[in-house]
Design an enzyme around this catalytic site. Sequence first.
Site, PDB file in Angstrom:
ATOM      1  N   ASP A 151     -13.459   5.814  -0.937  1.00  0.00           N
ATOM      2  CA  ASP A 151     -12.744   5.138   0.064  1.00  0.00           C
ATOM      3  C   ASP A 151     -13.215   5.542   1.611  1.00  0.00           C
ATOM      4  O   ASP A 151     -12.231   6.046   2.503  1.00  0.00           O
ATOM      5  CB  ASP A 151     -10.978   5.697  -0.152  1.00  0.00           C
ATOM      6  CG  ASP A 151     -10.814   5.394  -1.474  1.00  0.00           C
ATOM      7  OD1 ASP A 151      -9.716   4.512  -1.609  1.00  0.00           O
ATOM      8  OD2 ASP A 151     -11.351   6.000  -2.595  1.00  0.00           O
ATOM      9  N   HIS A 295     -13.181   4.103  -9.742  1.00  0.00           N
ATOM     10  CA  HIS A 295     -12.463   3.982  -8.589  1.00  0.00           C
ATOM     11  C   HIS A 295     -10.955   4.548  -8.990  1.00  0.00           C
ATOM     12  O   HIS A 295     -10.703   5.406  -8.328  1.00  0.00           O
ATOM     13  CB  HIS A 295     -12.546   2.682  -8.105  1.00  0.00           C
ATOM     14  CG  HIS A 295     -11.753   2.399  -6.937  1.00  0.00           C
ATOM     15  ND1 HIS A 295     -12.101   3.437  -5.635  1.00  0.00           N
ATOM     16  CD2 HIS A 295     -10.356   1.839  -6.539  1.00  0.00           C
ATOM     17  CE1 HIS A 295     -11.242   2.989  -4.655  1.00  0.00           C
ATOM     18  NE2 HIS A 295      -9.923   2.028  -5.089  1.00  0.00           N
ATOM     19  N   HIS A 305      -0.351   5.236  -6.480  1.00  0.00           N
ATOM     20  CA  HIS A 305      -1.222   4.540  -7.257  1.00  0.00           C
ATOM     21  C   HIS A 305      -0.904   5.103  -8.751  1.00  0.00           C
ATOM     22  O   HIS A 305      -1.839   5.269  -9.643  1.00  0.00           O
ATOM     23  CB  HIS A 305      -2.624   4.664  -6.868  1.00  0.00           C
ATOM     24  CG  HIS A 305      -2.935   4.027  -5.796  1.00  0.00           C
ATOM     25  ND1 HIS A 305      -2.911   2.539  -5.643  1.00  0.00           N
ATOM     26  CD2 HIS A 305      -3.442   4.290  -4.563  1.00  0.00           C
ATOM     27  CE1 HIS A 305      -3.115   2.269  -4.346  1.00  0.00           C
ATOM     28  NE2 HIS A 305      -3.651   3.387  -3.790  1.00  0.00           N
ATOM     29  N   VAL A 333      -6.746   7.092  -4.615  1.00  0.00           N
ATOM     30  CA  VAL A 333      -5.849   7.731  -4.015  1.00  0.00           C
ATOM     31  C   VAL A 333      -6.408   8.608  -2.821  1.00  0.00           C
ATOM     32  O   VAL A 333      -7.336   9.428  -2.909  1.00  0.00           O
ATOM     33  CB  VAL A 333      -5.217   8.962  -4.974  1.00  0.00           C
ATOM     34  CG1 VAL A 333      -3.996   9.756  -4.391  1.00  0.00           C
ATOM     35  CG2 VAL A 333      -4.752   8.021  -6.182  1.00  0.00           C
TER      36      VAL A 333
END
Length: 443
Positions: A151, A295, A305, A333
């Site tokens: 991320d 992911h 999530h 996350v």
Amino acid sequence: MTMKLSLHLFSFLLTISVVPHLLKSQDDDFVRQPAGRVILTPHDRSDSDPQQVHISLVGKDHMKVSWVTDNSHTISIVEYGKQSGKYNAKSTGEHTWYDYFSYTSGRIHHVTIGPLEPSTTYFYSCGGSGPEFSFKTPPQTLPIEFVIVGDLGQTDWTNSTLAHIKSIDYDVLLLPGDLSYADGHQPLWDSFGRIVEPLASHRPWMVTEGNHEVEISPVVSPTGFKAFNARWQMPYKESGSTSNLYYSFEVAGTHIIMLGSYAEFDTKSKQYAWLVADLAKIDRKKTPWVVVVLHAPWYNTNTAHQGEGESMRIAMEKLLYKARVDLVYSGHVHAYERFTRVYNNKADPCGPVHVTIGDGGNREGLALMFEDPPSPLSLYREPSFGHGRLKIVNETHAVWGWHRNQDSNFVVKDQVWLQSLSSSKICSKSADLEIPPSSEDEL
């Protein structure tokens, strides 16, 4: 509205959408920082010069060099050698481009070079013009060091993370999805390519897709991943995969499996069939370590999530368990969390260690809330920006460490020694045991 003004407005809107609050940690004096502002990295080279240069591994001794030019007539050629400015080899490749509504990408070049020697620095030039770049090939044998960061985005915190990574001599970077956070705004893909170029042109970056790469749009991109597949081509064909969204590769005694959380994964899917075949090919005598990257996490005690990786876990977890996968890294996350060895929601000495590391520097901010009381399966969790390092020392042991960003310095906040499951006497027995013995102190 000009493209430049549009980009600045987009950055401003992203910045003001995040409430700038600070959160103090319960275990120390560290002050949790808010999401950083989006940084738009401009194009400052000529139209024919390479930009957004990045490299990726192809097979045991080749490297793919990828870059973008605004000039459509630039040739897809890479010249390279072991001395700066002296190139005794060259390879040609291909280029592609794509349209997305009113946006047309530059020419995206991909050239595979090699064979290359291990642990060797090569200098290279892309397309016959522009600056010289260099990279170092990974070692052929252990030890090897991976950097794992998820991320990533392109914010102030991204720059902080990249600066920390740049300060160490790692071999390969693994990225479990959510790269540019373009979300359909295609110029952000170009900006992301430029912000990561200093690192991604210097060491191989191996990536898999996240939800922000999907970018589905009727007519324009009905199946999604248009930009991701064009820009970040991974060696999926070499591993027998038919999709750039999932693949595997081997490097220095380690088998890395990059799974696709946003490709079909049920037991009747192509990805599932590919995974079964890929796991069956692994020779643990040659590759004693097996690492999976995806992911959406299968295990997660953050309130963000929750359950989004559960259907994939149900479909594929048994395959990973029977293959004695050592580690599973995920993103999604926006926090860090490490679990004990686990299988089927229970502590299991023969299950993988699951690590969530979706904290590279995204524009959406940190996922600050965890479930309370904490699960006994979760050994360390913290909502901070940072990155991780996995150093596989030899056939039996590795050390994992998570490094938290703190202003201009990084702080090692979590570290653990790991034993490979291929070297475990308990786990080398049949994987069909329903209730394995109790776990040992060392993971």
